[in-house]
Design a protein around this motif. Structure first.
Motif, PDB file in Angstrom:
ATOM      1  N   MET A   1      -9.630  -2.474  -1.660  1.00 46.86           N
ATOM      2  CA  MET A   1     -10.655  -1.470  -1.923  1.00 46.86           C
ATOM      3  C   MET A   1     -10.120  -0.042  -1.894  1.00 46.86           C
ATOM      4  O   MET A   1     -10.721   0.864  -2.471  1.00 46.86           O
ATOM      5  CB  MET A   1     -11.818  -1.618  -0.928  1.00 46.86           C
ATOM      6  CG  MET A   1     -11.461  -1.347   0.512  1.00 46.86           C
ATOM      7  SD  MET A   1     -12.816  -1.765   1.652  1.00 46.86           S
ATOM      8  CE  MET A   1     -14.078  -0.614   1.122  1.00 46.86           C
ATOM      9  N   HIS A   2      -8.962   0.148  -1.275  1.00 49.12           N
ATOM     10  CA  HIS A   2      -8.368   1.478  -1.226  1.00 49.12           C
ATOM     11  C   HIS A   2      -7.519   1.773  -2.460  1.00 49.12           C
ATOM     12  O   HIS A   2      -7.015   2.890  -2.608  1.00 49.12           O
ATOM     13  CB  HIS A   2      -7.530   1.622   0.048  1.00 49.12           C
ATOM     14  CG  HIS A   2      -8.337   1.452   1.301  1.00 49.12           C
ATOM     15  ND1 HIS A   2      -9.076   2.470   1.866  1.00 49.12           N
ATOM     16  CD2 HIS A   2      -8.559   0.353   2.076  1.00 49.12           C
ATOM     17  CE1 HIS A   2      -9.690   2.015   2.950  1.00 49.12           C
ATOM     18  NE2 HIS A   2      -9.404   0.736   3.092  1.00 49.12           N
ATOM     19  N   ALA A   3      -7.360   0.790  -3.319  1.00 51.41           N
ATOM     20  CA  ALA A   3      -6.620   1.001  -4.563  1.00 51.41           C
ATOM     21  C   ALA A   3      -7.458   1.854  -5.507  1.00 51.41           C
ATOM     22  O   ALA A   3      -8.640   1.594  -5.722  1.00 51.41           O
ATOM     23  CB  ALA A   3      -6.300  -0.339  -5.221  1.00 51.41           C
ATOM     24  N   THR A   4      -6.856   2.875  -6.073  1.00 49.69           N
ATOM     25  CA  THR A   4      -7.559   3.712  -7.045  1.00 49.69           C
ATOM     26  C   THR A   4      -7.597   3.021  -8.401  1.00 49.69           C
ATOM     27  O   THR A   4      -6.811   2.096  -8.673  1.00 49.69           O
ATOM     28  CB  THR A   4      -6.856   5.065  -7.189  1.00 49.69           C
ATOM     29  OG1 THR A   4      -5.544   4.835  -7.732  1.00 49.69           O
ATOM     30  CG2 THR A   4      -6.741   5.778  -5.842  1.00 49.69           C
ATOM     31  N   THR A   5      -8.475   3.492  -9.256  1.00 49.09           N
ATOM     32  CA  THR A   5      -8.523   2.981 -10.629  1.00 49.09           C
ATOM     33  C   THR A   5      -7.178   3.188 -11.307  1.00 49.09           C
ATOM     34  O   THR A   5      -6.695   2.329 -12.052  1.00 49.09           O
ATOM     35  CB  THR A   5      -9.634   3.686 -11.420  1.00 49.09           C
ATOM     36  OG1 THR A   5     -10.875   3.563 -10.712  1.00 49.09           O
ATOM     37  CG2 THR A   5      -9.780   3.103 -12.808  1.00 49.09           C
ATOM     38  N   GLU A   6      -6.562   4.331 -11.035  1.00 47.42           N
ATOM     39  CA  GLU A   6      -5.264   4.649 -11.647  1.00 47.42           C
ATOM     40  C   GLU A   6      -4.183   3.669 -11.181  1.00 47.42           C
ATOM     41  O   GLU A   6      -3.310   3.288 -11.972  1.00 47.42           O
ATOM     42  CB  GLU A   6      -4.868   6.088 -11.300  1.00 47.42           C
ATOM     43  CG  GLU A   6      -5.686   7.157 -12.006  1.00 47.42           C
ATOM     44  CD  GLU A   6      -7.141   7.224 -11.537  1.00 47.42           C
ATOM     45  OE1 GLU A   6      -7.411   6.862 -10.352  1.00 47.42           O
ATOM     46  OE2 GLU A   6      -7.995   7.604 -12.350  1.00 47.42           O
ATOM     47  N   GLU A   7      -4.228   3.265  -9.905  1.00 48.16           N
ATOM     48  CA  GLU A   7      -3.265   2.276  -9.418  1.00 48.16           C
ATOM     49  C   GLU A   7      -3.408   0.966 -10.173  1.00 48.16           C
ATOM     50  O   GLU A   7      -2.419   0.373 -10.615  1.00 48.16           O
ATOM     51  CB  GLU A   7      -3.463   2.029  -7.918  1.00 48.16           C
ATOM     52  CG  GLU A   7      -2.580   0.923  -7.367  1.00 48.16           C
ATOM     53  CD  GLU A   7      -2.893   0.548  -5.918  1.00 48.16           C
ATOM     54  OE1 GLU A   7      -2.733  -0.638  -5.558  1.00 48.16           O
ATOM     55  OE2 GLU A   7      -3.304   1.431  -5.140  1.00 48.16           O
TER      56      GLU A   7
ATOM     57  N   ASP B   1       0.596  -2.540   5.036  1.00 49.70           N
ATOM     58  CA  ASP B   1      -0.126  -1.278   5.282  1.00 49.70           C
ATOM     59  C   ASP B   1      -1.020  -0.968   4.083  1.00 49.70           C
ATOM     60  O   ASP B   1      -0.767  -0.041   3.316  1.00 49.70           O
ATOM     61  CB  ASP B   1       0.885  -0.156   5.520  1.00 49.70           C
ATOM     62  CG  ASP B   1       0.220   1.191   5.823  1.00 49.70           C
ATOM     63  OD1 ASP B   1      -0.954   1.192   6.250  1.00 49.70           O
ATOM     64  OD2 ASP B   1       0.885   2.232   5.618  1.00 49.70           O
ATOM     65  N   VAL B   2      -2.077  -1.745   3.929  1.00 52.45           N
ATOM     66  CA  VAL B   2      -2.851  -1.721   2.688  1.00 52.45           C
ATOM     67  C   VAL B   2      -4.146  -0.917   2.752  1.00 52.45           C
ATOM     68  O   VAL B   2      -4.844  -0.803   1.744  1.00 52.45           O
ATOM     69  CB  VAL B   2      -3.189  -3.167   2.241  1.00 52.45           C
ATOM     70  CG1 VAL B   2      -1.936  -3.903   1.820  1.00 52.45           C
ATOM     71  CG2 VAL B   2      -3.898  -3.927   3.357  1.00 52.45           C
ATOM     72  N   LEU B   3      -4.475  -0.365   3.897  1.00 52.06           N
ATOM     73  CA  LEU B   3      -5.746   0.359   4.003  1.00 52.06           C
ATOM     74  C   LEU B   3      -5.582   1.809   3.574  1.00 52.06           C
ATOM     75  O   LEU B   3      -6.007   2.761   4.248  1.00 52.06           O
ATOM     76  CB  LEU B   3      -6.294   0.251   5.429  1.00 52.06           C
ATOM     77  CG  LEU B   3      -6.503  -1.181   5.928  1.00 52.06           C
ATOM     78  CD1 LEU B   3      -7.112  -1.179   7.324  1.00 52.06           C
ATOM     79  CD2 LEU B   3      -7.386  -1.972   4.962  1.00 52.06           C
ATOM     80  N   ARG B   4      -4.943   1.991   2.420  1.00 48.22           N
ATOM     81  CA  ARG B   4      -4.691   3.315   1.843  1.00 48.22           C
ATOM     82  C   ARG B   4      -4.315   3.125   0.382  1.00 48.22           C
ATOM     83  O   ARG B   4      -3.988   2.008  -0.053  1.00 48.22           O
ATOM     84  CB  ARG B   4      -3.536   4.011   2.579  1.00 48.22           C
ATOM     85  CG  ARG B   4      -2.228   3.224   2.532  1.00 48.22           C
ATOM     86  CD  ARG B   4      -1.063   3.982   3.113  1.00 48.22           C
ATOM     87  NE  ARG B   4       0.158   3.172   3.187  1.00 48.22           N
ATOM     88  CZ  ARG B   4       1.000   2.967   2.170  1.00 48.22           C
ATOM     89  NH1 ARG B   4       0.735   3.506   0.976  1.00 48.22           N
ATOM     90  NH2 ARG B   4       2.079   2.228   2.334  1.00 48.22           N
ATOM     91  N   PRO B   5      -4.324   4.193  -0.429  1.00 50.47           N
ATOM     92  CA  PRO B   5      -3.811   4.082  -1.798  1.00 50.47           C
ATOM     93  C   PRO B   5      -2.313   3.802  -1.791  1.00 50.47           C
ATOM     94  O   PRO B   5      -1.589   4.230  -0.882  1.00 50.47           O
ATOM     95  CB  PRO B   5      -4.105   5.458  -2.405  1.00 50.47           C
ATOM     96  CG  PRO B   5      -5.179   6.042  -1.549  1.00 50.47           C
ATOM     97  CD  PRO B   5      -4.921   5.517  -0.168  1.00 50.47           C
ATOM     98  N   ALA B   6      -1.846   3.092  -2.772  1.00 52.45           N
ATOM     99  CA  ALA B   6      -0.418   2.802  -2.874  1.00 52.45           C
ATOM    100  C   ALA B   6       0.350   4.012  -3.372  1.00 52.45           C
ATOM    101  O   ALA B   6      -0.171   4.840  -4.125  1.00 52.45           O
ATOM    102  CB  ALA B   6      -0.196   1.627  -3.819  1.00 52.45           C
TER     103      ALA B   6
END
Length: 483
Positions: free
Chosen positions: A196-202, A158-163
């Motif tokens: 691409m849904h990963a934030t810089t913070e992630e 389920d990767v189409l979102r931030p972790a």
């Protein structure tokens, strides 16, 4: 007592990998190491090669590959590299690595670039490293751990979102373990849907695992087009926050509206590199290659299909021709081809040359070894730099070309005792003819072997000679800052 070697290359032109001027010398090898460089007239060897008129360089280091699976597949997969003089490959790029993950079903693109069904069986990096040691390989392998691979595992697809926090912590632990088992860094592919849904913070949170080991952070940036400068700044921010070296993969200015912007990106990278460690690789072609993504296609850029599961007969064909034959548009045709791969003519040659000539650049093929109709960079990258850009165009000296493919890469990636010809260094060597070396692979005939590469050694063993792989598998796992 006279020096005795296993091998002596006599009267060869030495490009030592440092960028220094070439010189004529003898080079002696014993076991897996270079044991002498200079006048070895009094020395003897089990084998001697008179190299008058030919050159020897450190074995080329492919700074950017997707050879994770190929290094385990033998000559059928690796002749494309050793025939170019490559002795070491960097795997796990663009957030895509074959470990640490065990998937029962095929993971989403672009992970399918490297792993068909049955290959996602390395649940820990140690299992991958053990397979390398047990099976052997024609080349040395330096491994990065892919964010996308860990993301699919941690987030159960389920990767189409931030972790979530727990998922980020899971990836952090996986990366920390892999680094302890011999991996050398962490890569992201923020351009691709699974990342691409990963934030810089992630990314920064996962990458914190690099700090104790001084591992490398490498990235296929979030954008190589309109937002390229912002993406460079994001890359720098991650490296600075984590406190590690950063590496930009296959630097380019993509899409016609961004052609010429290397005059902006290179000074930006140079300015950042003055205050924190940053480098980049690139490939010597104006076209890239990856998985086919219908939503990102444009009518003003040519696309060649490299493979297709439902329509394998379309490999090597122009997408517009396929669309015409099916009486539809390119996006609809592309959807019918999925899963599939593509070559896209998205760059300008002047940018390619400007980026290649920059002092911070190094060379990586970014070849995709399992494509049915691959980009010619898979077979031609390194002889192309030597023969076309250095000797033919005079873009830089051959000494500089060799440095960008050897010593500079080894220093940037922390490959100890590799990348230069010196006493005590590993005997990764390539014997070539500087007057004739050239690529022969083209976009029409992409799997043609280059010319002018005569013999290749990895760790002192011959891997390529007389136009063919020898079958030897002397390659080893190379770990950052460890011999």
């Amino acid at each position: 007592m006279a020096l005795r070697c296993d091998l002596i290359l006599r009267d060869v032109t030495v490009f030592d990998g440092t960028g220094a001027s070439r010189f004529i010398a003898d080079v002696g090898v014993t076991g897996d190491r270079i044991t002498a460089v200079g006048d070895l007239g009094a020395a003897t060897a089990d084998r001697e090669i008179i190299g008058t008129g030919r050159a020897v360089a450190p074995g080329f280091i492919d700074a950017h590959t997707h050879d994770d699976r190929a290094v385990l597949c033998g000559p059928a997969c690796m002749t494309c590299k050793i025939s170019q003089g490559v002795t070491t490959v960097v795997v796990g790029n663009c957030g895509v690595s074959l470990s640490p993950a065990r998937f029962k079903a095929m993971p989403p693109p672009p992970l399918d670039l490297i792993g068909a069904e049955g290959w996602w069986r390395f649940g820990d990096f140690s299992e991958y490293a053990d397979a390398l040691k047990r099976q052997g390989s024609e080349v040395n392998t330096y491994a990065l751990i892919g964010h996308q691979t860990m993301r699919v595992e941690a987030m159960d697809g389920d990767v189409l979102r931030p972790a979530k926090d727990g998922e980020i912590e899971h990836m952090h632990r996986r990366l920390k373990q892999a680094l302890a088992e011999g991996a050398s860094g962490f890569s992201t592919g923020l351009y691709y849907p699974p990342n691409m849904h990963a934030t810089t913070e992630e990314v920064m949170a996962v990458a914190q695992a690099l700090r104790p080991t001084g591992g490398l952070y490498s990235t296929h940036m979030r954008d190589e087009g309109d937002q390229i400068c912002a993406s460079i700044e994001e890359t720098a921010k991650i490296g600075k926050r984590v406190g590690v070296q950063v590496h930009i993969s296959h630097h380019k200015c993509s899409l016609p509206e961004n052609w010429g912007r290397s005059t902006q990106t290179l000074p930006l990278i140079e300015a950042i590199a003055a205050s924190q460690p940053m480098a980049f690789d690139m490939y010597p072609y104006p076209a890239g290659s990856t998985v086919l993504m219908p939503d990102r296609l444009r009518d003003d850029m040519r696309v060649i299909v490299t493979w297709s599961v439902p329509h394998p007969e379309m490999a090597g064909k122009d997408l517009k021709e396929i669309a015409r034959g099916w009486n539809t548009d390119i996006k609809s045709a592309a959807k019918q081809l999925l899963p599939a791969g593509q070559i896209t003519f998205q760059m300008d040659e002047e940018d390619v040359r400007r980026i290649m000539a920059h002092p911070l650049s190094m060379i990586g093929s970014d070849g995709i070894p399992h494509d049915a109709f691959p980009h010619p960079r898979l077979w031609g990258t390194f002889p192309r730099v030597l023969g076309y850009y250095a000797r033919g165009l005079g873009l830089f000296s051959m000494e500089t070309a060799v440095h960008k493919m050897t010593g500079r890469v080894a220093e940037t990636y922390g490959m100890v005792d590799r990348g230069t010809i010196r006493v005590g260094g590993f005997a990764d060597l390539v014997l070539f003819d500087p007057a004739t070396v050239i690529d022969r692979a083209t976009f029409e005939t992409p799997t043609v072997m280059s010319e002018g590469i005569e013999e290749v050694w990895a760790n002192g063993a011959v891997t390529f000679a007389k136009g063919a792989a020898t079958g030897a598998k002397p390659g080893r796992l190379v770990t950052r800052n460890r011999a």
